[in-house]
Design an enzyme around this catalytic site. Structure first.
Site, mmCIF file in Angstrom:
data_model
loop_
_atom_site.group_PDB
_atom_site.id
_atom_site.type_symbol
_atom_site.label_atom_id
_atom_site.label_comp_id
_atom_site.label_asym_id
_atom_site.label_seq_id
_atom_site.Cartn_x
_atom_site.Cartn_y
_atom_site.Cartn_z
ATOM 1 N N LYS A 4 0.583 80.846 102.263
ATOM 2 C CA LYS A 4 1.964 80.929 102.575
ATOM 3 C C LYS A 4 2.502 82.069 101.753
ATOM 4 O O LYS A 4 2.223 82.291 100.931
ATOM 5 C CB LYS A 4 2.391 79.530 102.270
ATOM 6 N N ILE B 155 11.508 78.047 109.171
ATOM 7 C CA ILE B 155 11.249 77.360 108.120
ATOM 8 C C ILE B 155 12.239 78.000 106.789
ATOM 9 O O ILE B 155 12.534 77.489 105.879
ATOM 10 C CB ILE B 155 9.703 77.443 107.546
ATOM 11 N N ASN C 180 -0.059 86.733 101.132
ATOM 12 C CA ASN C 180 0.943 87.344 101.889
ATOM 13 C C ASN C 180 2.404 87.259 101.082
ATOM 14 O O ASN C 180 3.032 86.379 100.306
ATOM 15 C CB ASN C 180 1.069 86.250 103.194
ATOM 16 N N ASN D 161 4.366 91.085 104.654
ATOM 17 C CA ASN D 161 5.244 90.661 105.661
ATOM 18 C C ASN D 161 6.426 91.293 105.966
ATOM 19 O O ASN D 161 7.129 91.219 104.929
ATOM 20 C CB ASN D 161 5.268 89.253 105.532
ATOM 21 N N CYS E 15 11.133 90.927 107.596
ATOM 22 C CA CYS E 15 12.171 89.974 106.677
ATOM 23 C C CYS E 15 13.367 91.169 106.749
ATOM 24 O O CYS E 15 13.285 92.300 106.649
ATOM 25 C CB CYS E 15 11.818 90.129 105.231
ATOM 26 N N LYS F 16 1.582 93.146 108.193
ATOM 27 C CA LYS F 16 1.781 92.341 109.362
ATOM 28 C C LYS F 16 2.865 92.647 110.159
ATOM 29 O O LYS F 16 4.033 92.727 109.553
ATOM 30 C CB LYS F 16 1.799 90.999 109.023
ATOM 31 N N ASN G 130 3.425 88.592 114.212
ATOM 32 C CA ASN G 130 4.209 87.562 113.549
ATOM 33 C C ASN G 130 4.810 86.697 114.751
ATOM 34 O O ASN G 130 4.540 87.022 115.957
ATOM 35 C CB ASN G 130 5.132 87.875 112.485
ATOM 36 N N GLY H 247 -2.046 85.436 117.152
ATOM 37 C CA GLY H 247 -0.998 84.663 118.036
ATOM 38 C C GLY H 247 -1.719 83.693 119.118
ATOM 39 O O GLY H 247 -2.137 84.576 120.188
HETATM 40 C C1 LIG Z 1 5.444 76.942 110.339
HETATM 41 C C2 LIG Z 1 5.122 78.612 110.326
HETATM 42 C C3 LIG Z 1 5.110 79.076 109.135
HETATM 43 C C4 LIG Z 1 4.713 80.527 108.899
HETATM 44 N N1 LIG Z 1 4.887 81.143 107.849
HETATM 45 C C5 LIG Z 1 4.600 82.563 107.590
HETATM 46 C C6 LIG Z 1 4.850 83.128 106.568
HETATM 47 O O1 LIG Z 1 5.106 82.544 105.274
HETATM 48 N N2 LIG Z 1 4.400 84.615 106.503
HETATM 49 C C7 LIG Z 1 3.862 85.149 107.531
HETATM 50 O O2 LIG Z 1 3.712 86.327 107.533
HETATM 51 N N3 LIG Z 1 3.782 84.431 108.604
HETATM 52 C C8 LIG Z 1 4.262 83.321 108.781
HETATM 53 N N4 LIG Z 1 4.107 82.487 110.084
HETATM 54 C C9 LIG Z 1 3.505 83.229 111.213
HETATM 55 C C10 LIG Z 1 1.778 83.197 111.500
HETATM 56 O O3 LIG Z 1 1.394 83.484 110.314
HETATM 57 C C11 LIG Z 1 1.447 83.740 112.735
HETATM 58 O O4 LIG Z 1 1.591 84.978 112.501
HETATM 59 C C12 LIG Z 1 2.238 83.099 113.915
HETATM 60 O O5 LIG Z 1 2.510 81.898 114.024
HETATM 61 C C13 LIG Z 1 1.441 83.480 115.177
HETATM 62 O O6 LIG Z 1 0.164 82.913 115.339
HETATM 63 P P1 LIG Z 1 -0.371 81.527 115.922
HETATM 64 O O7 LIG Z 1 0.317 81.567 117.266
HETATM 65 O O8 LIG Z 1 -1.631 81.274 115.748
HETATM 66 O O9 LIG Z 1 0.391 80.402 114.910
HETATM 67 C C14 LIG Z 1 4.671 81.103 109.965
HETATM 68 C C15 LIG Z 1 4.269 80.537 111.454
HETATM 69 C C16 LIG Z 1 4.666 79.027 111.171
HETATM 70 C C17 LIG Z 1 4.372 78.387 112.576
#
Ligand SMILES: Cc1cc2nc3c(=O)[nH]c(=O)nc-3n(C[C@H](O)[C@H](O)[C@H](O)COP(=O)(O)O)c2cc1C
Length: 330
Positions: free
Chosen positions: A55, A81, A109, A137, A140, A175, A202, A253
């Site tokens: 996370k 979140i 991350n 990341n 932001c 990322k 992302n 994704g």
């Molecule tokens: C609940 C949630 C929390 C996330 N928190 C982060 C994060 O803290 N840092 C980050 O770079 N991406 C975060 N992401 C993005 C995911 O790492 C990912 O890039 C994105 O969900 C697309 O992939 P997926 O379709 O497989 O979920 C988060 C995604 C979700 C759903």
């Protein structure tokens, strides 16, 4: 290995080289969807994963946004979140020890609202044992630039990577956000700034409203869409990034099964990350690793690296995917 080889054939080699990172397989847990690894230990042995991206960590703990912070959509999830996390010190003291004792690469991350925060995270994590790489990341807000997101402008994105690069010799993964006009330009800028690897994407900027209460479904009003709904967007973004840079790329994704992962590998990524699918099936990553292995056996390939990037850009119709169903890959 012969095509459709029998069970006595050697197990295909799933290992991949991603710039400075050697991974035993190409399937990683995506940041924010896998906690700090321990949360999933009852479902999946962390040592089976290619790597765990934890996370997102900031210098100080953050409570995140008020609820509601998650809303389901057809084939997706919108989250707001707000980057809730335990903060750097607590991560190092309370979360990292569990992962450090496992044979799995740990990718941290990181994010901040100022360049200085990114740099401090880089230098403090540089001194910590048990970290394989940092994932930056850049989705932001840059507080000094009026809240404009770092990753939406090439020069700003590059400045974050340079700031972290100067502080650490750890491999850097940057990322990217899909919420830009020309993702290839951002990719080039972060490559020139010294990232070793790029990961994309992302979440996709999104919103949901309730027609009866006439209110937004998220307290933050807007959020980020993830899950199967974004896979075609992610595949297109990743393809554009692959065209723009020479460094290795990690596809993210909407990856839900082995076929999804193979699509990204086919266009040339060195690895993939799985996010939202973990919420639906906690053992999704294991299933994907096994599915890729099975696919290589069926295709008669001894090494995954012989499949990566072999896309033939001449379009084909009808598609050949039905054969995947026949071998239990859908
Ligand atoms: C609940 C949630 C929390 C996330 N928190 C982060 C994060 O803290 N840092 C980050 O770079 N991406 C975060 N992401 C993005 C995911 O790492 C990912 O890039 C994105 O969900 C697309 O992939 P997926 O379709 O497989 O979920 C988060 C995604 C979700 C759903």
């Amino acid at each position: 290995m012969a095509k459709n080889s029998n069970a006595s054939a050697p197990v295909p080699d799933l290992s991949v080289q991603l710039g400075p990172l050697r991974l035993k397989n190409p399937v990683l847990a995506a940041s924010g969807t896998y906690g700090y690894g321990e949360e999933y230990a009852q479902f999946v042995d962390p040592e089976a994963l290619g790597a765990i991206v934890v996370k997102g960590i900031s210098l100080h703990p953050r409570p995140g946004n008020p609820p509601p912070r998650l809303v389901e959509t057809p084939a997706g999830l919108i989250n707001a979140i707000g980057l809730e996390n335990v903060g750097l010190e607590n991560f190092i003291k309370q979360k990292l020890p569990y992962l450090r004792n496992r044979q799995v690469p740990v990718i941290v991350n990181i994010f901040g609202n100022f360049l200085e925060e990114y740099a401090e995270l880089g230098s403090r994590l540089d001194a910590v044992d048990g970290i394989a790489a940092l994932e930056i990341n850049i989705s932001c807000p840059n507080v000094k630039q009026g809240g404009m997101v770092f990753g939406t402008e090439p020069a700003m994105a590059a400045s974050v990577v340079r700031a972290v690069r100067q502080t650490t010799s750890l491999p850097l993964i940057t990322k990217l956000t899909p919420n830009v006009g020309r993702i290839g330009d951002i990719a080039k800028a972060v490559e020139e700034a010294g990232t070793d690897i790029i990961s994309c994407i992302n979440t996709v900027a999104a919103m949901a409203v309730d027609v009866f209460s006439r209110r937004p479904k998220l307290a933050n009003v807007v959020g980020g869409l993830s899950g199967p709904a974004i896979k075609p967007i992610a595949l297109r973004c990743t393809y554009e990034v692959l065209q723009a840079v020479k460094c290795p790329v990690i596809g993210i994704g909407g990856i839900t099964n082995a076929l999804d992962a193979l699509e990204f590998l086919l266009i040339g990524v060195g690895a993939v990350q799985v996010g939202t699918a973990n919420f639906v099936r906690p053992a999704a990553i294991l299933e994907i690793i096994r599915g890729i292995e099975r696919f290589l056996e069926v295709e008669g390939l001894a090494r995954l690296e012989d499949y990566i990037g072999t896309l033939d850009t001449d379009c084909i119709f009808p598609f050949a995917e039905e054969s995947c169903e026949a071998v239990g890959l859908t």
